[in-house]
Design a protein around this motif. Structure first.
Motif, PDB file in Angstrom:
ATOM      1  N   GLU A  70      67.466  -4.789  78.380  1.00 12.58           N
ATOM      2  CA  GLU A  70      66.117  -4.525  77.881  1.00 12.58           C
ATOM      3  C   GLU A  70      66.036  -3.048  77.551  1.00 12.58           C
ATOM      4  OE1 GLU A  70      62.910  -5.781  80.286  1.00 12.58           O
ATOM      5  OE2 GLU A  70      63.528  -7.876  80.331  1.00 12.58           O
ATOM      6  N   GLY A  71      66.238  -2.712  76.291  1.00 14.93           N
ATOM      7  CA  GLY A  71      66.259  -1.317  75.898  1.00 14.93           C
ATOM      8  C   GLY A  71      67.403  -0.602  76.595  1.00 14.93           C
ATOM      9  N   ALA A  72      67.099   0.507  77.238  1.00 21.94           N
ATOM     10  CA  ALA A  72      68.126   1.284  77.936  1.00 21.94           C
ATOM     11  C   ALA A  72      68.425   0.738  79.325  1.00 21.94           C
ATOM     12  CB  ALA A  72      67.689   2.748  78.046  1.00 21.94           C
ATOM     13  N   TRP A  73      67.666  -0.245  79.792  1.00 25.09           N
ATOM     14  CA  TRP A  73      67.872  -0.828  81.120  1.00 25.09           C
ATOM     15  C   TRP A  73      68.557  -2.179  80.982  1.00 25.09           C
ATOM     16  CZ3 TRP A  73      63.264  -0.029  84.980  1.00 25.09           C
ATOM     17  CH2 TRP A  73      62.958   1.330  85.056  1.00 25.09           C
ATOM     18  N   VAL A  74      69.170  -2.612  82.104  1.00 18.40           N
ATOM     19  CA  VAL A  74      69.775  -3.939  82.156  1.00 18.40           C
ATOM     20  C   VAL A  74      69.341  -4.605  83.451  1.00 18.40           C
ATOM     21  CG1 VAL A  74      71.907  -5.282  82.206  1.00 18.40           C
ATOM     22  CG2 VAL A  74      71.786  -3.201  80.831  1.00 18.40           C
ATOM     23  N   TYR A  75      68.843  -5.832  83.348  1.00 17.85           N
ATOM     24  CA  TYR A  75      68.449  -6.607  84.522  1.00 17.85           C
ATOM     25  C   TYR A  75      69.483  -7.698  84.784  1.00 17.85           C
ATOM     26  CZ  TYR A  75      63.832  -4.463  84.702  1.00 17.85           C
ATOM     27  OH  TYR A  75      62.810  -3.581  84.831  1.00 17.85           O
ATOM     28  N   TYR A  76      69.662  -8.017  86.062  1.00 16.56           N
ATOM     29  CA  TYR A  76      70.589  -9.071  86.465  1.00 16.56           C
ATOM     30  C   TYR A  76      69.852 -10.090  87.322  1.00 16.56           C
ATOM     31  CZ  TYR A  76      74.487  -6.255  84.800  1.00 16.56           C
ATOM     32  OH  TYR A  76      75.356  -5.548  84.001  1.00 16.56           O
ATOM     33  N   ARG A  77      70.249 -11.342  87.178  1.00 12.39           N
ATOM     34  CA  ARG A  77      69.705 -12.396  88.026  1.00 12.39           C
ATOM     35  C   ARG A  77      70.753 -13.467  88.237  1.00 12.39           C
ATOM     36  NH1 ARG A  77      65.932 -13.241  83.451  1.00 12.39           N
ATOM     37  NH2 ARG A  77      66.647 -14.913  82.101  1.00 12.39           N
ATOM     38  N   ILE A  78      70.543 -14.300  89.239  1.00 13.53           N
ATOM     39  CA  ILE A  78      71.461 -15.400  89.526  1.00 13.53           C
ATOM     40  C   ILE A  78      71.537 -16.327  88.320  1.00 13.53           C
ATOM     41  CG2 ILE A  78      71.913 -17.381  91.038  1.00 13.53           C
ATOM     42  CD1 ILE A  78      72.306 -14.648  92.340  1.00 13.53           C
ATOM     43  N   SER A  79      72.709 -16.875  88.068  1.00 18.95           N
ATOM     44  CA  SER A  79      72.930 -17.739  86.911  1.00 18.95           C
ATOM     45  C   SER A  79      71.926 -18.885  86.849  1.00 18.95           C
ATOM     46  CB  SER A  79      74.351 -18.317  86.971  1.00 18.95           C
ATOM     47  OG  SER A  79      74.544 -19.281  85.952  1.00 18.95           O
ATOM     48  N   GLU A  80      71.514 -19.209  85.633  1.00 21.02           N
ATOM     49  CA  GLU A  80      70.624 -20.347  85.430  1.00 21.02           C
ATOM     50  C   GLU A  80      71.391 -21.669  85.436  1.00 21.02           C
ATOM     51  OE1 GLU A  80      67.487 -20.083  85.411  1.00 21.02           O
ATOM     52  OE2 GLU A  80      67.342 -17.905  85.301  1.00 21.02           O
ATOM     53  N   SER A  81      72.718 -21.613  85.353  1.00 21.58           N
ATOM     54  CA  SER A  81      73.523 -22.828  85.384  1.00 21.58           C
ATOM     55  C   SER A  81      73.400 -23.486  86.751  1.00 21.58           C
ATOM     56  CB  SER A  81      74.990 -22.486  85.106  1.00 21.58           C
ATOM     57  OG  SER A  81      75.821 -23.607  85.296  1.00 21.58           O
ATOM     58  N   PRO A  82      73.025 -24.765  86.815  1.00 22.88           N
ATOM     59  CA  PRO A  82      72.773 -25.410  88.113  1.00 22.88           C
ATOM     60  C   PRO A  82      73.933 -25.318  89.096  1.00 22.88           C
ATOM     61  CG  PRO A  82      71.997 -26.792  86.327  1.00 22.88           C
ATOM     62  CD  PRO A  82      72.760 -25.674  85.686  1.00 22.88           C
ATOM     63  N   ALA A  83      75.158 -25.521  88.637  1.00 26.49           N
ATOM     64  CA  ALA A  83      76.301 -25.526  89.556  1.00 26.49           C
ATOM     65  C   ALA A  83      76.552 -24.142  90.141  1.00 26.49           C
ATOM     66  CB  ALA A  83      77.550 -26.035  88.829  1.00 26.49           C
ATOM     67  N   GLU A  84      76.579 -23.116  89.278  1.00 27.76           N
ATOM     68  CA  GLU A  84      76.794 -21.756  89.761  1.00 27.76           C
ATOM     69  C   GLU A  84      75.652 -21.297  90.660  1.00 27.76           C
ATOM     70  OE1 GLU A  84      77.539 -22.754  86.771  1.00 27.76           O
ATOM     71  OE2 GLU A  84      79.504 -21.949  86.200  1.00 27.76           O
ATOM     72  N   ARG A  85      74.428 -21.637  90.279  1.00 26.18           N
ATOM     73  CA  ARG A  85      73.274 -21.255  91.099  1.00 26.18           C
ATOM     74  C   ARG A  85      73.361 -21.895  92.483  1.00 26.18           C
ATOM     75  NH1 ARG A  85      67.933 -19.484  91.026  1.00 26.18           N
ATOM     76  NH2 ARG A  85      68.223 -18.625  88.959  1.00 26.18           N
ATOM     77  N   ARG A  86      73.731 -23.155  92.520  1.00 26.23           N
ATOM     78  CA  ARG A  86      73.843 -23.839  93.804  1.00 26.23           C
ATOM     79  C   ARG A  86      74.933 -23.206  94.662  1.00 26.23           C
ATOM     80  NH1 ARG A  86      76.113 -29.932  94.923  1.00 26.23           N
ATOM     81  NH2 ARG A  86      75.696 -29.973  97.157  1.00 26.23           N
ATOM     82  N   LEU A  87      76.054 -22.826  94.035  1.00 29.42           N
ATOM     83  CA  LEU A  87      77.150 -22.200  94.767  1.00 29.42           C
ATOM     84  C   LEU A  87      76.692 -20.889  95.393  1.00 29.42           C
ATOM     85  CD1 LEU A  87      80.092 -22.031  95.639  1.00 29.42           C
ATOM     86  CD2 LEU A  87      80.649 -21.075  93.393  1.00 29.42           C
ATOM     87  N   VAL A  88      75.989 -20.066  94.615  1.00 32.67           N
ATOM     88  CA  VAL A  88      75.498 -18.792  95.148  1.00 32.67           C
ATOM     89  C   VAL A  88      74.512 -19.026  96.289  1.00 32.67           C
ATOM     90  CG1 VAL A  88      74.142 -16.741  94.614  1.00 32.67           C
ATOM     91  CG2 VAL A  88      75.861 -17.537  93.000  1.00 32.67           C
ATOM     92  N   GLN A  89      73.586 -19.944  96.101  1.00 39.27           N
ATOM     93  CA  GLN A  89      72.589 -20.217  97.132  1.00 39.27           C
ATOM     94  C   GLN A  89      73.242 -20.689  98.422  1.00 39.27           C
ATOM     95  OE1 GLN A  89      70.174 -23.032  94.967  1.00 39.27           O
ATOM     96  NE2 GLN A  89      68.748 -21.451  94.245  1.00 39.27           N
ATOM     97  N   ASP A  90      74.262 -21.538  98.301  1.00 38.56           N
ATOM     98  CA  ASP A  90      74.956 -22.027  99.490  1.00 38.56           C
ATOM     99  C   ASP A  90      75.721 -20.910 100.194  1.00 38.56           C
ATOM    100  OD1 ASP A  90      73.999 -24.558  99.027  1.00 38.56           O
ATOM    101  OD2 ASP A  90      75.843 -25.341  98.158  1.00 38.56           O
ATOM    102  N   LEU A  91      76.360 -20.042  99.421  1.00 42.60           N
ATOM    103  CA  LEU A  91      77.107 -18.930 100.018  1.00 42.60           C
ATOM    104  C   LEU A  91      76.174 -17.967 100.741  1.00 42.60           C
ATOM    105  CD1 LEU A  91      79.687 -18.104  97.184  1.00 42.60           C
ATOM    106  CD2 LEU A  91      80.198 -19.081  99.428  1.00 42.60           C
ATOM    107  N   VAL A  92      75.060 -17.642 100.125  1.00 41.90           N
ATOM    108  CA  VAL A  92      74.116 -16.715 100.737  1.00 41.90           C
ATOM    109  C   VAL A  92      73.491 -17.323 101.987  1.00 41.90           C
ATOM    110  CG1 VAL A  92      71.912 -15.532 100.389  1.00 41.90           C
ATOM    111  CG2 VAL A  92      73.647 -15.491  98.584  1.00 41.90           C
ATOM    112  N   ALA A  93      73.226 -18.622 101.947  1.00 43.95           N
ATOM    113  CA  ALA A  93      72.590 -19.290 103.090  1.00 43.95           C
ATOM    114  C   ALA A  93      73.496 -19.338 104.316  1.00 43.95           C
ATOM    115  CB  ALA A  93      72.184 -20.712 102.693  1.00 43.95           C
TER     116      ALA A  93
END
Length: 334
Positions: A70-93
């Motif tokens: 976004e302009g000079a900044w960059v934002y990051y968020r967990i993947s919107e892909s269901p499989a990758e998102r689930r993997l991250v959520q399980d690892l963090v939990a």
């Protein structure tokens, strides 16, 4: 899990290798609580920007997170892909709740968010009396309001909620069609202006409340129409605000979001406390889908001039539930 895509063995191994490093695991834990900029992550983790950027690059390449410039900044968020998102959520939990490094990160995250909130609150307090003038410097309010009235229509509604009500202008605009309304804002200075404006306009069927727009003090299924007008670009995590708006919508209720399309006017960050430089249709559709709503319409209003590069977009979404014989039903989809 039903309805979630699967990953190949190679993709799983790549993802685990990317996540299997202390700083990158901490980044995943932080992003699980909401999207953050590189600057935010650098402040929280106490590491240099090049080092944080390297970790983010590896996580992005593994498909675990997504990068949104976004302009000079960059934002990051967990993947919107269901499989990758689930993997991250399980690892963090899997992490223990008393892990010292993760607990420290959460404390610093809370501090960063407080700093963002204080900056925005200070700006709103300093500019409350001239808020409508400031907002009109970029896009003519008359054109935006006409488009809002057109997209909502004239059919009477029971209850209306204006999230981030500011001067209360939306409560005035839609006063002819609602039976009752609530405007909520975190700025007491803004609320004072809104109350004065409603009194001046003789609007008695609307009330003003102080509250957190990220945690609305209203029960589920409370409103037929919810508006979020030029608010999301001030927030760290707009998706949370949209989810809260969806929570208080009644079945078949509508959500109207009005905000800027993507732009590159960096001065809005420093001078006007903007956290985000507009939103694309793709991003907004994704958040609306996540909130359980259905996007019905999107309208772009051209910028006033090429130099200003600002376009206002209206997104209208609907709660797909409906009521049959007093019971709420889910809308069947193919």
């Amino acid at each position: 899990m039903a309805g979630q895509a699967a990953l190949s063995t190679d993709a799983i191994i790549t993802a685990l290798k990317a996540a299997g490093e202390a700083t990158r695991y901490r980044i995943l834990a932080l992003l699980s609580a909401g999207e953050l900029s590189v600057k935010d992550l650098t402040a929280i983790l106490g590491q240099s920007q090049p080092r944080i950027s390297r970790h983010l690059k590896l996580l992005t390449e593994a498909g675990l997170i997504e990068r949104h410039p976004e302009g000079a900044w960059v934002y990051y968020r967990i993947s919107e892909s269901p499989a990758e998102r689930r993997l991250v959520q399980d690892l963090v939990a899997l992490a223990t709740t008393d892990d010292s490094s993760l607990a420290r990160d959460r404390e610093w995250l809370a501090g960063v968010k407080r700093e963002h909130a204080q900056l925005a609150a200070r700006y709103f307090t300093e500019n409350a009396a001239d808020w409508d003038t400031i907002r009109s410097l970029h896009v003519p309010d008359a054109a935006v309001e006409a488009a809002m009235l057109k997209i909502i229509g004239t059919r009477p509604i029971g209850s209306f909620l204006d999230i981030g009500t500011g001067t209360g202008r939306m409560l005035e605009l839609f006063a002819p069609i609602y039976q009752r309304a609530v405007g909520i804002d975190a700025s007491t200075a803004m609320l004072a202006v809104a109350r004065a404006n409603l009194d001046k306009a003789g609007i008695a069927h609307a009330q003003i409340r102080h509250g957190d727009i990220m945690k609305l003090p209203m029960p589920r299924d409370s409103f037929d129409l919810v508006a979020i007008h030029q608010v999301l670009h001030y927030l760290d995590d707009p998706a949370v605000a949209l989810a809260e708006a969806a929570r208080v919508l009644r079945p078949d209720g509508r959500l109207l979001v009005v905000d800027f399309a993507p732009h590159s006017l960096e001065f809005l960050r420093e001078r006007h406390a903007h956290r985000r430089l507009g939103f694309s249709h793709e991003t907004m559709r994704g958040w609306i889908d996540q909130a359980g709503l259905v996007l019905e319409a999107a309208t772009d209003l051209a910028a006033k001039s090429a130099e200003e590069q600002l376009t206002v977009t209206l997104w209208l979404a609907r709660d797909p539930r409906f009521i049959v014989a007093g019971a709420t039903k889910g809308l069947e989809t193919a």
